[in-house]
Write an enzyme that holds these catalytic residues in place. Sequence first.
Site, short mmCIF file in Angstrom:
data_model
loop_
_atom_site.label_atom_id
_atom_site.label_comp_id
_atom_site.label_asym_id
_atom_site.label_seq_id
_atom_site.Cartn_x
_atom_site.Cartn_y
_atom_site.Cartn_z
N SER A 119 -31.50 -31.43 -34.60
CA SER A 119 -31.75 -30.99 -33.12
C SER A 119 -31.60 -32.34 -32.27
CB SER A 119 -33.36 -30.73 -32.98
OG SER A 119 -33.59 -29.64 -33.50
N HIS A 140 -25.05 -27.77 -33.71
CA HIS A 140 -26.53 -27.25 -33.31
C HIS A 140 -26.54 -25.79 -32.90
CE1 HIS A 140 -30.20 -28.40 -30.65
NE2 HIS A 140 -30.49 -27.86 -31.77
N GLU A 152 -24.05 -25.98 -29.75
CA GLU A 152 -23.80 -27.22 -29.22
C GLU A 152 -23.11 -28.32 -30.25
OE1 GLU A 152 -27.52 -29.68 -28.44
OE2 GLU A 152 -26.79 -30.05 -26.69
N ASN A 190 -31.86 -30.29 -26.04
CA ASN A 190 -33.35 -30.84 -26.32
C ASN A 190 -33.50 -32.05 -25.39
OD1 ASN A 190 -33.78 -29.10 -27.90
ND2 ASN A 190 -32.91 -29.95 -29.81
N1 3HC Z 1 -33.51 -12.11 -35.08
C1 3HC Z 1 -32.69 -11.20 -34.65
N2 3HC Z 1 -32.92 -10.56 -33.35
C2 3HC Z 1 -33.80 -10.87 -32.58
C3 3HC Z 1 -34.67 -11.69 -33.14
C4 3HC Z 1 -34.71 -12.59 -34.53
N3 3HC Z 1 -35.41 -13.75 -34.72
N4 3HC Z 1 -35.85 -12.07 -31.99
C5 3HC Z 1 -35.61 -11.09 -31.13
N5 3HC Z 1 -34.45 -10.44 -31.66
C6 3HC Z 1 -33.91 -9.32 -30.79
C7 3HC Z 1 -34.65 -8.06 -30.59
O1 3HC Z 1 -34.55 -7.33 -31.82
C8 3HC Z 1 -34.40 -7.61 -29.17
O2 3HC Z 1 -32.95 -6.70 -29.88
P1 3HC Z 1 -32.59 -5.46 -28.84
O3 3HC Z 1 -32.60 -5.87 -27.21
O4 3HC Z 1 -31.48 -5.01 -29.36
O5 3HC Z 1 -33.87 -4.51 -28.90
C9 3HC Z 1 -33.95 -8.81 -28.51
O6 3HC Z 1 -33.67 -9.70 -29.41
C10 3HC Z 1 -34.82 -8.98 -27.55
O7 3HC Z 1 -36.02 -9.05 -28.53
P2 3HC Z 1 -37.62 -8.58 -27.91
O8 3HC Z 1 -37.49 -7.48 -27.13
O9 3HC Z 1 -38.52 -8.57 -29.02
O10 3HC Z 1 -38.28 -9.91 -27.22
P3 3HC Z 1 -37.53 -10.72 -25.80
O11 3HC Z 1 -36.74 -9.77 -24.98
O12 3HC Z 1 -38.92 -11.40 -25.42
O13 3HC Z 1 -36.50 -11.77 -26.58
C11 3HC Z 1 -36.20 -13.76 -27.40
C12 3HC Z 1 -36.99 -12.75 -27.48
C13 3HC Z 1 -34.46 -13.51 -27.55
C14 3HC Z 1 -36.47 -14.67 -28.49
C15 3HC Z 1 -36.25 -14.44 -26.01
O14 3HC Z 1 -37.53 -14.53 -25.82
C16 3HC Z 1 -35.56 -15.68 -25.58
O15 3HC Z 1 -34.43 -15.93 -25.45
N6 3HC Z 1 -36.30 -16.59 -25.68
C17 3HC Z 1 -36.25 -18.14 -25.58
C18 3HC Z 1 -35.73 -18.36 -26.79
C19 3HC Z 1 -35.29 -19.97 -26.80
O16 3HC Z 1 -35.21 -20.77 -25.71
N7 3HC Z 1 -34.55 -20.56 -27.52
C20 3HC Z 1 -34.05 -21.83 -27.87
C21 3HC Z 1 -35.21 -22.85 -28.62
S1 3HC Z 1 -34.78 -24.39 -28.53
C22 3HC Z 1 -33.86 -24.54 -30.13
O17 3HC Z 1 -33.59 -23.51 -30.83
C23 3HC Z 1 -33.28 -25.72 -30.42
C24 3HC Z 1 -33.93 -26.64 -31.56
O18 3HC Z 1 -33.28 -27.84 -31.74
C25 3HC Z 1 -35.20 -27.06 -31.35
#
Ligand code: 3HC
Length: 283
Positions: A119, A140, A152, A190
């Site tokens: 990260s 990443h 990334e 990040n």
């Molecule tokens: N695997 C596969 N599919 C997933 C999933 C997973 N873990 N989580 C959610 N989904 C799918 C769902 O099945 C759903 O599909 P559909 O639209 O076809 O039915 C779709 O994603 C939307 O899911 P939900 O309806 O359950 O919920 P949301 O609409 O709230 O979406 C989310 C969930 C995609 C996680 C959304 O809230 C989101 O984009 N959140 C922000 C995530 C983010 O910022 N991530 C970056 C984190 S930082 C990082 O990773 C960097 C590291 O270095 C720390």
Amino acid sequence: MDIKKVGVVGCGLMGGGIVQVTAQSGYQVVVSEINDALLNKGLWAINSSLSRGVEKGKLSQQDKDATLGRIKGTTTTTDFGDCDLVIEAAVENLELKKKIFADLDKVAPPHAILASNTSGLSIMDMARATSRPEKVLGLHFFNPVPIMKLLEIVRSIATSDDTLETGKQFGKSVGKTIIIARDMPGFIVNRLMVPQLLNAIRMYECGVATREDIDTGLNLGLNHPMGPLTLCDLVGLDTLAFIANGIYEEFKDPQYITPTLLNKMVTAGWLGRKTGKGFYDYK
Ligand code: 3HC
């Protein structure tokens, strides 16, 4: 370089997601874990994720079976002996990552590219642990890997043009949009995200607003898909603290100092979704 077989070190949240998208994109994948229990847990999570895709009509049962057929689990790194690319997705600990890179350097074929899903830790430090620093880069991914469109790519001062080009081609082939960052702590995303998450925790800590209102503020006020405290729980509070500390170590910029509340929650083992408790309860 033509990549046919990909190795992934670690089958946790990130490693498992990388395995899934890579196998779904047609690559043969070998994934390693430190023991059978963690390996089986990770493979089970991939299976469940693919099953949800089948239930929702996003992929056929045949595609799911073919994807699983391309994944091989292992608990020994010697199985990476015929991989063209190995992606390390272990915990955010530089000493551990350096050790993994030194091991991979011994078992992976000389042409293989070694990548880290870190990260924000130093790619050059990992590259230095190998005899092929020009073939080392950061790949990443973002959580949840199957959904997030970004990859990334991190280029150290030693990464060659060929390695970068192969990394880009691989990223595109697994359906991701590429951005390129220099090997600086936190890279692009990040470095920007962490101060915002830490500020949200500080606001909650000193009672500016409830956790729900802080989250709703950015959710509806800025159209973020989830609020910052919910995002902390998704990322994992220990991971967030590791990333923030890593960036602070390098820049000594106070905006990366972890708030006391975050430190206490990590000590308590309240690490977010993965432990069932973080800023919210998931049990
Ligand atoms: N695997 C596969 N599919 C997933 C999933 C997973 N873990 N989580 C959610 N989904 C799918 C769902 O099945 C759903 O599909 P559909 O639209 O076809 O039915 C779709 O994603 C939307 O899911 P939900 O309806 O359950 O919920 P949301 O609409 O709230 O979406 C989310 C969930 C995609 C996680 C959304 O809230 C989101 O984009 N959140 C922000 C995530 C983010 O910022 N991530 C970056 C984190 S930082 C990082 O990773 C960097 C590291 O270095 C720390």
